[in-house]
Design a protein around this motif. Structure first.
Motif, short mmCIF file in Angstrom:
data_model
loop_
_atom_site.label_atom_id
_atom_site.label_comp_id
_atom_site.label_asym_id
_atom_site.label_seq_id
_atom_site.Cartn_x
_atom_site.Cartn_y
_atom_site.Cartn_z
N GLU A 79 -16.10 16.13 -19.67
CA GLU A 79 -15.43 15.51 -18.39
C GLU A 79 -15.16 15.97 -16.99
O GLU A 79 -15.57 15.61 -16.30
N ALA A 80 -15.33 17.56 -17.08
CA ALA A 80 -15.29 18.48 -16.56
C ALA A 80 -16.36 18.33 -15.25
O ALA A 80 -16.27 18.06 -14.26
N SER A 81 -17.38 18.42 -15.67
CA SER A 81 -19.26 18.51 -14.84
C SER A 81 -18.58 16.88 -14.61
O SER A 81 -19.69 16.21 -13.33
N HIS A 82 -18.24 15.76 -14.70
CA HIS A 82 -18.26 14.73 -14.46
C HIS A 82 -16.99 14.03 -13.98
O HIS A 82 -16.61 13.16 -13.24
N GLY A 83 -16.03 15.38 -12.83
CA GLY A 83 -15.16 14.60 -12.31
C GLY A 83 -13.64 15.47 -12.65
O GLY A 83 -13.05 15.29 -11.07
N ASP A 84 -13.42 15.67 -13.48
CA ASP A 84 -12.05 16.21 -14.13
C ASP A 84 -12.31 18.13 -13.73
O ASP A 84 -10.98 18.13 -13.73
N LEU A 85 -13.03 18.52 -13.31
CA LEU A 85 -12.97 19.65 -12.42
C LEU A 85 -12.07 19.95 -10.90
O LEU A 85 -11.15 20.50 -10.76
N GLY A 86 -11.98 18.07 -10.80
CA GLY A 86 -10.83 18.26 -9.45
C GLY A 86 -9.04 18.32 -10.15
O GLY A 86 -8.61 18.53 -9.04
N MET A 87 -9.06 18.41 -11.27
CA MET A 87 -7.60 18.99 -11.09
C MET A 87 -7.29 20.90 -11.21
O MET A 87 -6.23 20.81 -10.90
N VAL A 88 -8.73 21.27 -11.85
CA VAL A 88 -8.45 23.04 -11.52
C VAL A 88 -8.10 23.62 -9.98
O VAL A 88 -8.95 22.45 -8.85
N THR A 89 -6.79 24.33 -9.68
CA THR A 89 -7.28 24.88 -8.22
C THR A 89 -7.18 26.14 -8.37
O THR A 89 -7.58 26.99 -9.34
N ARG A 90 -7.14 26.82 -7.41
CA ARG A 90 -8.00 27.63 -7.12
C ARG A 90 -6.30 28.76 -7.73
O ARG A 90 -5.97 29.93 -7.87
N SER A 91 -5.39 28.43 -7.55
CA SER A 91 -4.22 29.28 -8.20
C SER A 91 -4.32 28.37 -9.87
O SER A 91 -3.46 29.73 -10.33
N ASP A 92 -5.30 28.28 -10.30
CA ASP A 92 -5.70 27.95 -11.66
C ASP A 92 -5.88 29.13 -12.86
O ASP A 92 -6.48 29.92 -11.73
N LEU A 93 -5.75 28.95 -13.80
CA LEU A 93 -6.76 30.18 -15.02
C LEU A 93 -7.33 29.59 -15.92
O LEU A 93 -7.05 28.67 -15.91
#
Length: 323
Positions: A79-93
């Motif tokens: 799902e990350a490759s289809h939009g859920d990657l937007g949940m990740v911010t630059r301050s995450d790990l």
């Protein structure tokens, strides 16, 4: 298979998984320390990701991290490759799981995560895999063989990943000084929440429901108070509400054994003077411990000035779900 065969199979499986964990223990190194320090320095959340069985393990690791002081959630790599990657911010790990280290859905995310400058911890069973090499830190969960007799179904490998995730969560918990009160805040529901959050003041009997009599009262008055309030005891106080003792069902049996005339006895003559009590602001779980240690079933409750303000018994704790 006979019953003996079933047990032999179960013992073989357990022994193989125990052996796998011994391998994980042996492979622990400085990378584990580096992973802990990287997570502690993270200003955002820990995003756990994995496919298939690794994904199921990832869900549990994320939940354990979140409940022990490390904000975390699971992100499905597909799902990350289809939009859920937007949940990740630059301050995450990102903590990425893949036993082979070559799972396409996981490895395809690596260039995108690196472009965003997001640190990656890879947890794999293959130290020379793509994920292990591309991650900032690699946690080695390699094992010699699966517990599956075909050496195919993820069994020992998933156990190894799960236990390594638990070790990570607990090491972080200890590093943060995460205590029972912190734990309670993330577990407010169910019996666990009740044990951790409920205080004596939340369940004690007060005011008209509080069994108490003055020290000048007769035993007859004490028995009437016990009967009316139904807690199996009554507190004995002076005019300033200082606790002087208690009179319990057990005291009544002891009084009867003495063959005394109950009509002529003062409660002060037969009460238990050195009674245990508890502070109103303490956890209800502490009341359970105090009762169990002293083999008693009820407690007077005191305020900070040591004045009587309430009472509770074991039934109250049982009804509240603390026991």
């Amino acid at each position: 298979m006979t019953t003996t065969d079933y047990l032999a199979s179960a013992r073989r499986t357990l022994n193989l998984e125990i052996e796998a964990l011994q391998e994980v223990l042996f492979n622990l190194d400085q990378n584990f320390i580096a992973a802990c320090e990287l997570i502690l320095a993270c200003k955002g959340r820990i995003i756990v990701s994995g496919m298939g069985k690794s994904g199921h393990i990832g869900h549990k690791i994320a939940a354990t991290l979140a409940s022990t002081g490390t904000p975390a959630f699971f992100m499905h790599p597909g799902e990350a490759s289809h939009g859920d990657l937007g949940m990740v911010t630059r301050s995450d790990l990102v903590l990425a799981l893949s036993n082979s280290g070559e799972t396409h859905e996981v490895t395809s995310l690596l260039p995108l995560l690196k472009r965003l400058g997001i640190p990656i911890i890879g947890l794999t069973g293959a130290p020379h895999s793509t994920l292990a090499q591309e991650a900032n830190i690699h946690l080695n969960a390699s094992i010699s063989r699966e517990a599956c007799p075909l050496n195919l179904a993820p069994t020992s490998s998933t156990t190894a990943a799960l236990v390594l995730g638990d070790a990570l969560a607990i090491a972080l918990l200890e590093a943060r000084g995460f205590g029972p009160d912190d734990f309670a805040l993330s577990h407010p529901g169910g019996s666990l929440g009740r044990k951790l959050l409920l205080r004596v003041s939340d369940i004690m009997h007060t005011e008209e429901a509080l069994p108490k009599i003055l020290v000048t009262a007769s035993l007859r008055e004490a028995l009437l108070e016990m009967t009316q309030k139904g807690l199996g005891f009554t507190c004995v106080v002076d005019e300033q509400q200082n606790l002087l003792g208690v009179y319990t069902d057990g005291d009544l049996r002891r009084t009867l054994d003495k063959n005394l005339d109950l009509r002529d006895i003062q409660v002060a003559d037969v009460m238990t003077k050195s009674s245990k009590s508890i502070q109103a602001d303490l956890l209800a779980a502490e009341a359970v411990l105090l009762m169990e240690e002293n083999k008693i079933s009820a407690l007077p409750v005191m305020d900070k000035n040591q004045r009587l303000v309430g009472a509770l018994n074991m039934h109250d704790l049982l009804k509240a779900g603390v026991i």
